[in-house]
Design a protein around this motif. Sequence first.
Motif, PDB file in Angstrom:
ATOM      1  N   ASP A 163     -17.995 -23.376   6.429  1.00 53.24           N
ATOM      2  CA  ASP A 163     -18.425 -23.430   5.031  1.00 53.24           C
ATOM      3  C   ASP A 163     -17.422 -24.194   4.176  1.00 53.24           C
ATOM      4  OD1 ASP A 163     -20.806 -21.532   5.143  1.00 53.24           O
ATOM      5  OD2 ASP A 163     -19.208 -20.286   5.980  1.00 53.24           O
ATOM      6  N   VAL A 164     -16.143 -23.973   4.451  1.00 52.49           N
ATOM      7  CA  VAL A 164     -15.058 -24.583   3.676  1.00 52.49           C
ATOM      8  C   VAL A 164     -13.980 -25.062   4.638  1.00 52.49           C
ATOM      9  CG1 VAL A 164     -13.271 -24.221   1.920  1.00 52.49           C
ATOM     10  CG2 VAL A 164     -15.462 -23.027   1.718  1.00 52.49           C
ATOM     11  N   THR A 165     -13.483 -26.267   4.405  1.00 51.78           N
ATOM     12  CA  THR A 165     -12.344 -26.772   5.177  1.00 51.78           C
ATOM     13  C   THR A 165     -11.243 -27.186   4.215  1.00 51.78           C
ATOM     14  OG1 THR A 165     -13.725 -27.534   7.010  1.00 51.78           O
ATOM     15  CG2 THR A 165     -11.544 -28.540   6.794  1.00 51.78           C
ATOM     16  N   ILE A 166     -10.072 -26.599   4.398  1.00 47.87           N
ATOM     17  CA  ILE A 166      -8.898 -26.906   3.587  1.00 47.87           C
ATOM     18  C   ILE A 166      -8.036 -27.897   4.355  1.00 47.87           C
ATOM     19  CG2 ILE A 166      -6.910 -25.979   2.348  1.00 47.87           C
ATOM     20  CD1 ILE A 166      -9.635 -24.826   1.433  1.00 47.87           C
ATOM     21  N   LEU A 167      -7.821 -29.078   3.792  1.00 48.50           N
ATOM     22  CA  LEU A 167      -6.946 -30.066   4.411  1.00 48.50           C
ATOM     23  C   LEU A 167      -5.612 -30.059   3.687  1.00 48.50           C
ATOM     24  CD1 LEU A 167      -6.211 -32.408   6.262  1.00 48.50           C
ATOM     25  CD2 LEU A 167      -7.393 -33.946   4.666  1.00 48.50           C
ATOM     26  N   ALA A 176     -15.417 -38.362   3.548  1.00 41.15           N
ATOM     27  CA  ALA A 176     -16.812 -38.453   3.979  1.00 41.15           C
ATOM     28  C   ALA A 176     -17.600 -37.172   3.699  1.00 41.15           C
ATOM     29  CB  ALA A 176     -16.874 -38.781   5.464  1.00 41.15           C
ATOM     30  N   GLU A 177     -16.910 -36.025   3.584  1.00 42.04           N
ATOM     31  CA  GLU A 177     -17.588 -34.739   3.357  1.00 42.04           C
ATOM     32  C   GLU A 177     -16.908 -33.968   2.230  1.00 42.04           C
ATOM     33  OE1 GLU A 177     -19.082 -32.418   6.816  1.00 42.04           O
ATOM     34  OE2 GLU A 177     -17.785 -33.756   7.963  1.00 42.04           O
ATOM     35  N   PRO A 178     -16.939 -34.484   1.004  1.00 40.61           N
ATOM     36  CA  PRO A 178     -16.233 -33.818  -0.098  1.00 40.61           C
ATOM     37  C   PRO A 178     -16.777 -32.437  -0.432  1.00 40.61           C
ATOM     38  CG  PRO A 178     -17.652 -35.580  -0.918  1.00 40.61           C
ATOM     39  CD  PRO A 178     -17.616 -35.726   0.570  1.00 40.61           C
ATOM     40  N   GLU A 179     -18.041 -32.171  -0.084  1.00 41.39           N
ATOM     41  CA  GLU A 179     -18.614 -30.861  -0.378  1.00 41.39           C
ATOM     42  C   GLU A 179     -18.031 -29.777   0.519  1.00 41.39           C
ATOM     43  OE1 GLU A 179     -20.728 -32.590   2.995  1.00 41.39           O
ATOM     44  OE2 GLU A 179     -20.151 -33.394   1.038  1.00 41.39           O
ATOM     45  N   ARG A 180     -17.535 -30.149   1.688  1.00 43.16           N
ATOM     46  CA  ARG A 180     -16.941 -29.163   2.600  1.00 43.16           C
ATOM     47  C   ARG A 180     -15.429 -29.095   2.459  1.00 43.16           C
ATOM     48  NH1 ARG A 180     -15.270 -29.348   8.275  1.00 43.16           N
ATOM     49  NH2 ARG A 180     -16.216 -31.390   8.633  1.00 43.16           N
ATOM     50  N   PHE A 181     -14.796 -30.198   2.190  1.00 40.71           N
ATOM     51  CA  PHE A 181     -13.334 -30.273   2.191  1.00 40.71           C
ATOM     52  C   PHE A 181     -12.720 -30.032   0.818  1.00 40.71           C
ATOM     53  CE2 PHE A 181     -13.878 -32.463   6.210  1.00 40.71           C
ATOM     54  CZ  PHE A 181     -12.688 -32.279   6.875  1.00 40.71           C
ATOM     55  N   LEU A 182     -11.572 -29.375   0.833  1.00 35.49           N
ATOM     56  CA  LEU A 182     -10.636 -29.371  -0.288  1.00 35.49           C
ATOM     57  C   LEU A 182      -9.345 -29.972   0.233  1.00 35.49           C
ATOM     58  CD1 LEU A 182      -9.590 -28.491  -3.129  1.00 35.49           C
ATOM     59  CD2 LEU A 182      -8.836 -26.354  -2.014  1.00 35.49           C
ATOM     60  N   ALA A 184      -2.919 -20.966  -4.655  1.00 36.53           N
ATOM     61  CA  ALA A 184      -3.824 -20.771  -5.792  1.00 36.53           C
ATOM     62  C   ALA A 184      -5.018 -21.710  -5.712  1.00 36.53           C
ATOM     63  CB  ALA A 184      -3.067 -20.980  -7.101  1.00 36.53           C
ATOM     64  N   ALA A 185      -4.775 -22.960  -5.330  1.00 39.20           N
ATOM     65  CA  ALA A 185      -5.871 -23.929  -5.202  1.00 39.20           C
ATOM     66  C   ALA A 185      -6.849 -23.495  -4.113  1.00 39.20           C
ATOM     67  CB  ALA A 185      -5.306 -25.313  -4.897  1.00 39.20           C
ATOM     68  N   ILE A 186      -6.309 -22.985  -3.015  1.00 34.20           N
ATOM     69  CA  ILE A 186      -7.167 -22.519  -1.920  1.00 34.20           C
ATOM     70  C   ILE A 186      -7.975 -21.305  -2.358  1.00 34.20           C
ATOM     71  CG2 ILE A 186      -7.159 -21.493   0.383  1.00 34.20           C
ATOM     72  CD1 ILE A 186      -4.688 -23.247   0.987  1.00 34.20           C
ATOM     73  N   ARG A 187      -7.333 -20.379  -3.043  1.00 30.08           N
ATOM     74  CA  ARG A 187      -8.042 -19.178  -3.516  1.00 30.08           C
ATOM     75  C   ARG A 187      -9.192 -19.555  -4.446  1.00 30.08           C
ATOM     76  NH1 ARG A 187      -2.696 -16.992  -4.243  1.00 30.08           N
ATOM     77  NH2 ARG A 187      -2.919 -17.289  -6.502  1.00 30.08           N
ATOM     78  N   ASP A 188      -8.962 -20.501  -5.329  1.00 33.59           N
ATOM     79  CA  ASP A 188     -10.023 -20.922  -6.266  1.00 33.59           C
ATOM     80  C   ASP A 188     -11.229 -21.468  -5.509  1.00 33.59           C
ATOM     81  OD1 ASP A 188      -8.504 -20.189  -8.428  1.00 33.59           O
ATOM     82  OD2 ASP A 188      -7.848 -22.215  -8.956  1.00 33.59           O
ATOM     83  N   ARG A 189     -10.946 -22.275  -4.493  1.00 30.65           N
ATOM     84  CA  ARG A 189     -12.054 -22.878  -3.713  1.00 30.65           C
ATOM     85  C   ARG A 189     -12.801 -21.809  -2.928  1.00 30.65           C
ATOM     86  NH1 ARG A 189     -15.921 -24.145  -1.825  1.00 30.65           N
ATOM     87  NH2 ARG A 189     -16.537 -26.055  -0.703  1.00 30.65           N
ATOM     88  N   ALA A 234      -2.099 -17.015   6.366  1.00 31.95           N
ATOM     89  CA  ALA A 234      -1.628 -15.642   6.168  1.00 31.95           C
ATOM     90  C   ALA A 234      -1.795 -15.208   4.710  1.00 31.95           C
ATOM     91  CB  ALA A 234      -0.167 -15.528   6.592  1.00 31.95           C
ATOM     92  N   LEU A 235      -1.469 -16.092   3.772  1.00 32.25           N
ATOM     93  CA  LEU A 235      -1.613 -15.765   2.348  1.00 32.25           C
ATOM     94  C   LEU A 235      -3.074 -15.587   1.975  1.00 32.25           C
ATOM     95  CD1 LEU A 235       1.031 -18.220   0.842  1.00 32.25           C
ATOM     96  CD2 LEU A 235       1.170 -15.713   0.921  1.00 32.25           C
ATOM     97  N   LEU A 236      -3.942 -16.429   2.538  1.00 28.27           N
ATOM     98  CA  LEU A 236      -5.369 -16.312   2.253  1.00 28.27           C
ATOM     99  C   LEU A 236      -5.933 -15.018   2.815  1.00 28.27           C
ATOM    100  CD1 LEU A 236      -7.991 -17.480   1.159  1.00 28.27           C
ATOM    101  CD2 LEU A 236      -8.214 -18.796   3.286  1.00 28.27           C
TER     102      LEU A 236
END
Length: 213
Positions: free
Chosen positions: A135-139, A182-188, A201-206, A27-29
């Motif tokens: 494109d991006v996965t936030i864990l 295993a997939e650091p380029e996709r995951f944060l 904030a960390a998610i917004r930066d990514r 929701a914040l994103l």
Amino acid sequence: MTTEVSGEGLWITLEGGDGSGKSTQAALLEEWLVGRGRTVLRTREPGGSDVGVAIREIVLHHRGDIDPRAEALLYAADRAHHVATVVRPALERGEVVVQDRYLDSSVAYQGAGRVLDAEEVRSLSLWATRDALPDVTILLDLDETAARARLDRSRTRYDRLEAEKADFHARVRAAFLELASAEPERFLVVDASSPVEEISAAIRDRVAAALRD
């Protein structure tokens, strides 16, 4: 070979155990992206399509056991229809898709949690979605004990997965972290015990970096 979905949009998925705060961060994103002038589609799995609503009721609220392989197939069926009818069209329109759970959840919950072959579970979902990856996965990573405490404060009814024992959720968490490694380029990977705004904030930066790319 896996591929990202083509198009001008951006596909972001949020993953993590139950109680990790995915809905709050989604929701914040969405609010932040809309403030930047982006059109956002927020969705979820299971249940992000008309067919998915019916499947969600079965996999999360069915009374009685479901064979683990049947469960994995139901999630893959939901995913196939969801990507074909909701996600791909939105990306082709240039929208940002913010999605609560995708195939990584199946690998963690049905693969590690239900003790199925993780690679087979992943391959099933990739086949179902024509090899679509976000494109991006936030864990949002959170100790399973802390996650349970959060759920206990907010739930009066647990779904089939939330109701599983601690060792199940420990396996799920370990599987998520292994996928991210295993997939650091996709995951944060974000510490979900951090303050909400710090996580956001960390998610917004990514995501801002992904939008620039």
